[in-house]
Design an enzyme around this catalytic site. Structure first.
Site, PDB file in Angstrom:
ATOM      1  N   SER A   9       4.601  -2.258  10.985  1.00 40.41           N
ATOM      2  CA  SER A   9       3.151  -2.177  10.749  1.00 40.41           C
ATOM      3  C   SER A   9       2.397  -2.237  12.075  1.00 40.41           C
ATOM      4  CB  SER A   9       2.717  -3.278   9.788  1.00 40.41           C
ATOM      5  OG  SER A   9       2.976  -4.574  10.307  1.00 40.41           O
ATOM      6  N   ARG A  10       2.053  -3.420  12.525  1.00 37.55           N
ATOM      7  CA  ARG A  10       1.419  -3.615  13.825  1.00 37.55           C
ATOM      8  C   ARG A  10       2.017  -4.873  14.446  1.00 37.55           C
ATOM      9  NH1 ARG A  10      -0.067   0.820  14.008  1.00 37.55           N
ATOM     10  NH2 ARG A  10      -2.166   1.656  14.259  1.00 37.55           N
ATOM     11  N   HIS A  35       7.793   1.965  18.775  1.00 35.84           N
ATOM     12  CA  HIS A  35       6.683   2.444  17.932  1.00 35.84           C
ATOM     13  C   HIS A  35       6.906   3.913  17.503  1.00 35.84           C
ATOM     14  CE1 HIS A  35       2.277   1.466  16.871  1.00 35.84           C
ATOM     15  NE2 HIS A  35       2.739   2.394  16.059  1.00 35.84           N
ATOM     16  N   GLU A  85       2.140  -3.981  23.359  1.00 36.84           N
ATOM     17  CA  GLU A  85       2.799  -2.716  23.706  1.00 36.84           C
ATOM     18  C   GLU A  85       2.195  -2.115  24.967  1.00 36.84           C
ATOM     19  OE1 GLU A  85       2.768  -0.093  20.313  1.00 36.84           O
ATOM     20  OE2 GLU A  85       3.599  -1.623  19.015  1.00 36.84           O
ATOM     21  N   GLY A  88       0.862  -1.188   0.000  1.00 35.66           N
ATOM     22  CA  GLY A  88       0.000   0.000   0.000  1.00 35.66           C
ATOM     23  C   GLY A  88       0.891   1.228   0.000  1.00 35.66           C
TER      24      GLY A  88
HETATM   25  C1  GLV Z   1       0.572   4.345  14.017  1.00 39.26           C
HETATM   26  O1  GLV Z   1       0.967   3.289  14.325  1.00 39.26           O
HETATM   27  C2  GLV Z   1      -0.405   4.567  13.008  1.00 39.26           C
HETATM   28  O2  GLV Z   1      -1.137   3.649  12.622  1.00 39.26           O
HETATM   29  O3  GLV Z   1      -0.486   5.705  12.552  1.00 39.26           O
END
Ligand code: GLV
Length: 326
Positions: free
Chosen positions: A241-242, A289, A271, A159
């Protein structure tokens, strides 16, 4: 609300006053002026009778939160990922959800490259050796890393951010491939042109695997024991990402088994807790993060969230609504 009453908006975290000033002009603002998050109970309490909400990616906006906020019209996430928000439930209640895409793409791509270079060139290890007074002088084979030139970068999730990361690769003389799954183009933009492989092919052939998918039921633990064993023993995994996209326990196991060469991680499953096994490993570079954490980007994210709230509360369309298929 009577004619004179201003709409009420909850802002769940400290943000610069310059960013919030347009909101103060038009709304009654309930500002949690702290860097730490509200507890879920406190968040729910403060949502009562609010018309708008500006929240962060780590505020849980679930059915319980939505059910106390019967007048809520807009939830503006200061984030691109909205896995913390029950978007279908919000939409079912007629609440508009917005996020802050695009403006954080560059910062997140830069951090991705920072982690990628740090882990392949052992920057964290070198920094620790020096600080600990453990450097005895230059030697021919000390802390040898992996060169990027001629290597393959595999992008999972091509993306906006994945494509911005990919665009840098030619400057390092790297080839880029991306996974045909789960989604590879963004609307109205020409995708970065590169071979599209199956996920397995990408894992089997890439020297660096970089994750840029949103966290959904489909991508949860996408990187697990089964997918990690597909990677080259010399390969590195990067995740900006996550956290939930990677099974941390499986990753620690794969590093112990030397199934991959290292990892650069900006996000974690639980987290702010970091899997202790991962944190012990020299060949893992960790950042807390920080993907969008530049002054320029955070300011722009805050301003966009404020604009989204003001547009919706004025009865207009938001600038960046979240569609149900994010
Ligand atoms: C941060 O992690 C976001 O999704 O902007």
């Amino acid at each position: 609300m009577t004619l004179e009453e201003k709409p009420r908006v909850l802002v769940t975290r400290r943000m610069p006053s310059a960013v919030l000033s347009p909101l103060y002009r038009a709304c009654e603002v309930d500002f949690h002026d702290h860097s730490q998050a509200l507890t879920h109970t406190a968040l729910c309490d403060r949502l009562v009778e609010k018309d708008g909400l500006i929240c962060m990616f780590n505020d849980r906006i679930d059915e319980a939160a939505l059910s106390v906020a019967s007048g809520l019209k807009v939830i503006a996430a200061v984030a691109v990922g909205v896995d913390n928000i029950d978007v279908p439930a919000a939409k079912a209640r007629g609440i508009i959800v917005t996020n802050t895409p695009d403006i954080l793409t560059r910062a997140t791509a830069e951090l991705t490259w920072g982690l990628l270079l740090a882990v392949t060139r052992r920057v964290g290890e070198g920094d620790r050796v020096l600080r600990d007074g453990g450097w005895t002088g230059w030697t021919f084979d000390f802390l040898l890393g992996t060169e990027l030139h001629g290597k393959q970068l595999g992008i999972i999730g091509a993306g906006r951010i994945g494509q911005a990361v990919a665009a840098v690769a030619p400057a390092f003389g790297m080839r880029v491939v991306c996974a045909a799954w789960p989604r590879q183009t963004q609307r109205n933009k020409k995708p970065f042109e590169c071979p599209v492989l199956s996920l397995d092919e990408l894992l089997l052939t890439s020297d660096i695997v970089s994750l840029h998918v949103p966290l959904t039921a489909e991508t949860h633990h996408l990187i697990n024991r089964r997918t990690l064993v597909r990677m080259k023993r010399s390969a590195f995994l990067i995740n900006t990402s996550r956290g939930g996209v990677v099974d941390d326990v499986a990753l620690a196991w794969a590093l112990d088994q030397r199934l991959i060469a290292g990892a650069g991680l900006d996000v974690f499953e639980d987290e702010p807790n970091v899997n202790r096994e991962l944190a012990k490993k020299e060949n893992v570079c960790l950042t807390p993060h920080l993907g969008s954490a530049t002054r320029e980007t955070r300011t722009a994210m805050g301003e966009l969230a404020v604009r989204n709230v003001l547009e919706v509360l004025a009865g207009r369309s938001p600038v960046t609504p979240v569609s149900l298929n994010v």
